[in-house]
Design an enzyme around this catalytic site. Structure first.
Site, short mmCIF file in Angstrom:
data_model
loop_
_atom_site.label_atom_id
_atom_site.label_comp_id
_atom_site.label_asym_id
_atom_site.label_seq_id
_atom_site.Cartn_x
_atom_site.Cartn_y
_atom_site.Cartn_z
N TRP A 162 0.85 -1.20 0.00
CA TRP A 162 0.00 0.00 0.00
C TRP A 162 0.88 1.24 0.00
CZ3 TRP A 162 -1.64 2.74 4.90
CH2 TRP A 162 -2.56 3.77 4.64
N ASP A 244 -1.31 -6.01 9.33
CA ASP A 244 -2.22 -4.96 8.89
C ASP A 244 -3.48 -5.62 8.36
OD1 ASP A 244 -3.50 -2.72 7.98
OD2 ASP A 244 -1.90 -2.03 6.67
N LYS A 280 -13.15 -0.54 5.42
CA LYS A 280 -13.63 -1.33 4.29
C LYS A 280 -14.77 -2.28 4.68
CE LYS A 280 -10.30 0.11 1.44
NZ LYS A 280 -9.49 0.97 2.31
#
Length: 434
Positions: A162, A244, A280
């Site tokens: 990311w 993560d 999300k």
């Protein structure tokens, strides 16, 4: 009363105060250069400014409905209504505590680690509410830099990862190194051998960032057997995991399946950091609600870690926002709401899987040069398409399809109404840019 000021800061203020107040026309900010636009946010900006009727935004990592609209989950709507009923009584707008509500900690620990996990029941996990996953990562980095041994200041990050990961760690003073992760050649899969070799060469005691599921940006995850081998190498090298987790339940539709890697490392006795986001999987992007969990060997160690995490947070943002925390507690704290959320998660995951299937089948049916099975082999919101930078630029310029120039697309931006346009456009750029 005496106001303390860092001497260095005071000196800088003295040297600049005259400049700022002078009539010479000079400015204290005259040498500040304008920063480049963030690639993801810049893509959205270009999309918003485009007036083409068939424009498609595949850059932003946010779920969209079949109609291409932002989506508020029904369980979130219901939670909002319940919260309004008690607003001003059991729910208010006072400051939260530095580390967030105790109930939130228990619920989120159970969600990611399992409610019966020994680490949860014995209290050896230090947890704090954070500003979504990004904030949790930043708190980890500051904590590690301040309190952990120098060996842990070395952090290994997947290549690619990311876009914000490397910056977060670098600005916190950590030494960022990369391990191979993605094999760009067919069949466009995990470079497992390269990853293992790099981890074996890491400094003992270093930290390793791992995407718990739905790797961003590639959509390629290790198999369960590969996760076990990764954990064994890290155990042997005494490497500390930093997990993560941004897509639990959204990747496969199963909260438990998507927590496999986290629970594996926990079962193998790792001390570790775990960053958890609800952007999300609950669609709470703008609420900035996340958690940081630190798994320690004992409850006393967890107590000490928690006390120091609070001292990291206090001068950083003082306390976390309450609204997102209340929403999460409302949904996780009710069996009915929790089951409704699970059903909606499955629907969202299935829609993304359907889009993957339609895109692959469309390209194969059209005879688009190349292989496209990687689109359905990958998982989660994103796909690393394998399109070159030239192809991506042509998609943007000629077809008004906005994506990252790395070839990463957010599948949430595709639907039955624009999938054929996407297929036709990809086919055109592949044939003309090859």
């Amino acid at each position: 009363s005496v106001i303390w000021c860092n001497p260095l800061v005071f000196g800088l203020l003295q040297s600049h105060i005259c400049t700022m107040g002078s009539s010479s026309g000079t400015s204290a900010f005259q040498n500040i250069a304008e920063a480049p636009i963030d690639p993801i946010l810049g893509t959205t900006q270009m999309f918003n400014e485009d007036t083409h009727p068939q424009k498609v935004n595949l850059g932003v990592g946010a779920y969209r409905t079949e109609e291409g609209k932002p989506h508020v989950l029904n369980c979130v709507r219901a939670a909002e209504e319940e919260m309004l009923k008690v607003l001003g009584t059991s729910i208010n707008k006072e400051y939260s505590t530095i580390d967030g509500p105790p109930e939130l900690k228990k619920m989120t620990q159970a969600l990611v680690f399992g409610k019966d996990a020994e680490a949860v029941t014995t209290g050896r996990i230090a947890s704090v509410q954070a500003l979504s996953g990004t904030g949790a990562l930043r708190v980890v980095a500051e904590f590690v830099k301040t309190h952990m041994p120098a060996t842990m200041h070395e952090i290994w990050v997947s290549d690619p990862t990311w876009g914000n990961h490397n910056t977060i760690f670098a600005v916190s003073g950590l030494i960022v190194k990369t391990y191979p992760y993605y094999d760009k050649t067919a069949p466009r899969s995990l470079n497992f051998d390269g990853m293992i070799a790099a981890l074996k060469g890491a400094t003992p005691g270093a930290m390793v960032l791992l995407h718990a599921c739905a790797h961003n940006p590639t959509g390629v995850d290790p198999t369960e057997e590969q996760w076990k081998q990764i954990a064994e190498v890290m155990k042997e090298k005494q490497l500390t995991p930093l997990m993560d987790s941004a897509y639990q339940g959204y990747a496969s539709g199963s909260l438990d399946k998507d927590a496999f890697a986290i629970r594996l490392f926990l079962s193998m006795g790792f001390e570790m950091f775990m960053c958890q986001s609800f952007a999300k999987n609950l669609g709470l992007y703008g609420e900035r609600i996340g958690m940081l969990h630190v798994v320690c060997n004992t409850a006393d160690q967890a107590k000490a870690v928690l006390s120091q995490l609070k001292l990291v947070i206090r001068p950083m943002y003082s306390s976390p926002p309450k609204h997102g925390a209340e929403l999460v507690m409302q949904i996780l704290g009710s069996d009915e709401s929790f089951q409704a959320w699970q059903a909606e998660l499955t629907e969202m995951a299935n829609r993304i899987l359907e889009v993957r299937d339609l895109l692959r089948k469309g390209l194969e049916a059209k005879g688009t040069p190349g292989t496209w099975n990687h689109i359905t082999d990958q998982i989660g919101m994103f796909s690393f398409t394998g399109l070159s930078q030239a192809m991506c630029e042509r998609l943007i310029k000629e077809h008004h399809i906005y994506l990252l120039k790395s070839g990463r697309i957010s599948l949430a931006g595709l639907n039955k109404g624009n999938i054929q346009y996407m297929v036709d456009s990809v086919d055109e750029v592949v044939r003309n840019c090859s």
